[in-house]
Design a protein around this motif. Structure first.
Motif, mmCIF file in Angstrom:
data_model
loop_
_atom_site.group_PDB
_atom_site.id
_atom_site.type_symbol
_atom_site.label_atom_id
_atom_site.label_comp_id
_atom_site.label_asym_id
_atom_site.label_seq_id
_atom_site.Cartn_x
_atom_site.Cartn_y
_atom_site.Cartn_z
ATOM 1 N N THR A 5 0.841 -1.199 0.000
ATOM 2 C CA THR A 5 0.000 0.000 0.000
ATOM 3 C C THR A 5 0.879 1.253 0.000
ATOM 4 N N ASP A 42 0.410 5.116 1.274
ATOM 5 C CA ASP A 42 -0.529 5.983 1.986
ATOM 6 C C ASP A 42 0.114 7.292 2.422
ATOM 7 N N ASP A 43 -0.758 8.163 2.874
ATOM 8 C CA ASP A 43 -0.389 9.405 3.560
ATOM 9 C C ASP A 43 0.836 10.117 3.011
ATOM 10 N N TYR A 76 6.134 9.254 0.942
ATOM 11 C CA TYR A 76 4.995 8.345 0.860
ATOM 12 C C TYR A 76 5.249 7.191 1.818
ATOM 13 N N GLN A 90 6.178 -0.436 7.744
ATOM 14 C CA GLN A 90 6.075 0.766 6.922
ATOM 15 C C GLN A 90 7.449 1.378 6.663
ATOM 16 N N SER A 135 -2.045 13.988 -4.779
ATOM 17 C CA SER A 135 -3.049 12.936 -4.837
ATOM 18 C C SER A 135 -2.940 12.180 -6.167
ATOM 19 N N ARG A 151 0.205 10.068 -6.134
ATOM 20 C CA ARG A 151 0.025 8.890 -5.282
ATOM 21 C C ARG A 151 -0.744 7.810 -6.044
#
Lengths: 594, 594
Positions: B250, B252-253, B269, B279, B321, B324
């Motif tokens: 994944t 994220d954020d 990221y 992570q 965004s 990502r």
């Protein structure tokens, strides 16, 4: 340098945007070019605004024309507007042109609204520009094929030989129905010796409608019981007494028929009123004739306009279908109206056997000889017992309604323009966009088909199907306006007709109020005795009751019609988007086994 | 009059639309203006088509320039492409410009597709134009902020001082990763004494990728067990052996971080691989570095392109965004790929603790010193036991795939352009149309509000509500593309990257096939012994297996991706139209009590 014109007659401004001019007054013009029969300029008091082009003569700088103008006195011109010896000048032919324009204008458009924005063509586009000519030829003429404009004289702006007849020597004709009224009432008018002053504006709707004659006590006729029209006091004020035998009427199967061995063709509509259950065939010319009778007869009732005339393509399916829908709306308003629905000429139209030529002609002649039209119509009105209406309240209500119609007219124009453009976009742009998406998916599917592996086949078929779905959705968009926008626009058109009628109706009531005020002043000045003033009062009261009843009726059918139409529109739109959703769901399912 | 050019080197046409030219051949040009590094013209055999602008020098008519060109021999130019004594002329600066363009072009676009329609800009617009520069500076450089283009040399078409380093004296550089390969393999190449002829086109992908060296038996290296890459025979032919430990990751954020006391900012990221559940933070520059390693290492694997670099606005929310989402797509393709997902450099990227600088740098250096890249990569491939692939069948499959990618590329361009335009229309035109309808209804409701009678209130409110509903629907249209078109376009962009990779991959395989044919001929002619030819055959077989496995993988993820995306698109569209329907049903209900 400045362009000048001389007023040929008094013109009293009746609406915002207009200015008053007095006979022989010199006005400055901003342009020689009229706007639908109106000129813009300023009067001797420095007020700027619009006045009818036919009320003035433009003063040319060249001597010949000036001489010519001098030799044509305003009063003579008023009596002999066309055909005079000096009328070959450019100045007078301009006038004739404008008279024609003005006739066309006053026939169906609302000068008050137009005057407020004389330079905004978008706002004026919606007004009908055809003339509902007073149809009063001989029975021989009747047999002619005049479903639509059959002579050039029907076209606005065209001065033909058979056109002058409409003037009847009464000066510039600026209202809808001139011939029949000029026969009777103008003779009366000439004999009148009332002490209440006549309207100086001899072309005002108040005068032409018979409102003035009635208020001045000049109308006279024998009112039969069957002619009685009752205004009652309802929950919301004066209203027409309901038709105790309400009915409706369907309009079906427009079919092309021929006569004179096929030399003439026309479309016949099958009308079936619910109260007779007997079908009659009627042509557009019958509607047209009926419409002219109704307009002539009822000065303060808004007669729904019939669908527009059309010179070409009148046998095309689309046109016939559209006209039928327009006639259905028209019929609906006719049968809903407590007064119009009951009147003899309408009943004759609805019930007379189409094949019985003789009885049709009898009824036709009777309607055309009807005495109870214009001024005499008011004689048939009976008002509720009790005290008369409060004049201040009436004036306030009328003013409120005037503001209402103005704003409704503006918004109807906007809704009309917007939905029309919305329909156009759906038929062209929206359709194209969705079909381009469909096409792109199809092309992608075709590219994928080059890969012939088994696990690819399902996807390829599904993508091809998605492409077809978007293609279909494009068609849905193009087809939809016929289902929702078109009916809405039909309704708007009908109401634009009503809104164009109301300035005249309001004007009649306002004229009556003015006469009441004048008579009060005259009584105070000792120029009139009290019983005479009471008579003016009473008759004005009748006009007020009738006008308020008509306004009340307008609001009620408006709320009914727009509620139904908005519901129809939304229901259609919901169905439309559900259909799209269904198509997409079908397309999505194809991927399940892909 | 005709514009002429002299070929500086041999160029062998590799794709439809290209033409071959021989060193010193005079070609006619249609224009001096290159199209993304390609010129159009006809060769001495009368063939018309495209060839690289950097392979020719334009022959000017003026004496100075002609003299200059004469003094600049093709071969000298090939060795010293920039900085030579005669290079100040306009002719040679034009060439340098074109070399740069060509580098940019060959990096990420597909010459084969472009060549077919060199004058159709719409078809070319979609190609990425940024350079994935070989990132091999010192560790000090590494600490610089190069999340995006940090030096002008990153921009195509700019010739900077630090740019010449990439050439390494090898003549015009027309491929993606030059520095690392030039270190090892070019030395090998110089020492080679194989009897199979070298490719005369020294700038072909076949040569640069290491494909030629491998086929000629020049690759050598110690393959550890962990490096082994297996091709197996599956249901549909050769395929990569599945990763026995599949995982996902994944992203994220994305958060803005700073260093050097706020002097430098970048976006980090959060990556969480499922197989470690730990992570790590990674910046765009890490992705960029990793991408360069992968491209360098795997000659016949289509490495998904990372999202484009962007010079400005890289801290804006929309951009972050979008990037990502692009990185998620990229990651998805990385983890789905049996070879890429397992490779050391990717694992290092996914698992190395972000705060442990030392271990990061160790892994980084190891990856950069990886011997098993390019030609040596093929050493790590093990093919299924059994007979070698049938060359004719392989060639047919490859040709089929080439046609497939061509057609898919065309259709992707069309879907991309269409949906992009569709989105634009929804955001602008569709929204505007629905909101204009809403506004018109609101205005109608406001007009109706002037009538304050009780029976009118419900309708007025309902109409106002309908107006708001259409306003909302306008917004729905504007918001929708973000939900359906954007993800579709993200996918298309990813696939455009793959499609741009394939011509090079196909070229490597085609080069190997050519070598096989050459060696067979040489055996027949007695110039080569059979075992040597067998070696060429065997190694070509390995390349064929790898290429077919990669093609198979491409088709499988393509079917998976497009199926999922079409389902997503349709599901979103269905939800969209249902939302509209719901809004309209809500609006319709308001009329129930009106």
């Amino acid at each position: 340098m400045a362009l000048k014109a001389r007023a040929l007659y008094d013109f009293n401004s009746e609406n915002p945007g207009e200015i008053s001019v007095k006979e022989n007054e010199i006005v400055s013009l901003y342009s020689e070019q009229d706007i639908e029969g109106w000129l813009e300029g300023s009067n001797s008091q420095g007020e700027r605004g619009l006045f009818p082009a036919s009320y003035v003569e433009i003063l040319k700088n060249d001597t010949a024309s000036t001489l010519n103008n001098n030799s044509t006195s305003g009063s003579r011109y008023a009596n002999i507007p066309t055909g005079g010896s000096g009328d070959a000048s450019s100045s007078s032919s301009y006038k004739i042109q404008n008279q024609t324009d003005n006739l066309s204008k006053t026939s169906v458009t609302s000068p008050g609204f137009t005057a407020l924005s004389p330079s905004a063509p978008a706002q004026q586009q919606h007004h009908h520009h055809h003339i509902y000519q007073a149809s009063q030829g001989s029975d021989e003429d009747w047999d002619d094929d005049w479903d639509d404009s059959s002579t050039v004289a029907d076209e606005p702006g065209v001065v033909g030989g058979n056109y002058q007849g409409d003037f009847d020597g009464n000066g510039p004709s600026t209202y809808r129905v001139s011939t029949s009224m000029s026969k009777g009432r103008n003779v009366q008018q000439a004999k009148s010796s009332s002490t209440v002053s006549r309207n100086l504006n001899r072309f005002s709707t108040f005068v032409k409608s018979g409102g003035e004659a009635f208020v001045l006590g000049e109308a006279a006729g024998f009112v039969k019981d069957g002619d009685k029209i009752c205004v009652v006091t309802g929950q919301y004020g004066p209203e027409w007494q309901e038709n105790p035998y309400p009915f409706a009427c369907t309009i079906d199967d427009p079919t092309k028929q021929t006569k004179f061995k096929g030399m003439k063709s026309y479309i016949a509509y099958k009308l079936t009123p619910t109260h007779t259950q007997t079908q009659v065939n009627r042509r557009y010319k019958h509607f047209d004739w009926l419409y002219a009778r109704l307009v002539e007869k009822f000065p303060v009732i808004s007669v729904p306009h019939i669908p527009e005339k059309q010179a070409t393509g009148r046998f095309e399916e689309d046109f016939i279908s559209k006209r039928r829908k327009g006639l259905i709306w028209w019929m609906n308003h006719m049968t809903s109206h407590p007064v119009l629905s009951k009147c003899d000429v309408f009943q004759h139209f609805l019930t007379c056997n189409s094949t019985d030529e003789k009885s049709w002609k009898q009824g036709k002649r009777k309607a055309e000889k009807d005495e109870m039209v214009g001024a005499n119509f008011f004689l048939t009105i009976s008002t509720p017992s009790g005290p008369p209406l409060d004049l201040v309240q009436v004036e306030s209500k009328i003013d409120g309604f005037k503001a209402f119609t103005k704003k409704m007219d503006d918004s109807v124009v906007q809704v009309n323009a917007t939905t029309n453009e919305f329909a156009r976009k759906q038929i062209t742009g929206f359709k194209k966009e969705y079909q381009k998406v469909g096409q792109a998916f199809k092309v992608l599917g075709q590219a994928f088909e080059l890969d012939e592996q088994a696990y690819s086949v399902g996807l390829n078929q599904a993508i091809a199907h998605t492409g077809e779905a978007y293609d279909a959705i494009g068609d849905y968009f193009a087809e939809q306006p016929r289902q929702d926008v078109d009916p809405l626009m039909d309704l708007l058109q009908l109401y634009q007709g009503h809104l164009a009628n109301y300035p005249d109706i309001i004007h009649v009531q306002k004229g009556a109020l003015t006469k009441v005020k004048e008579s009060q002043k005259h009584v105070e000045e000792g120029k009139m005795d009290a019983p005479q003033a009471d008579g003016v009062n009473e008759r004005c009261n009748i006009i007020s009751f009738a006008t308020l009843a008509e306004i009340q009726h307008f609001h009620q059918v408006r709320v009914r019609d727009f509620k139904a139409q908005m519901q129809h529109y939304l229901t259609e739109q919901i169905g439309f988007f559900q259909k799209i959703t269904g198509k997409l769901e079908e397309a999505l399912q194809k991927y399940d086994n892909a």
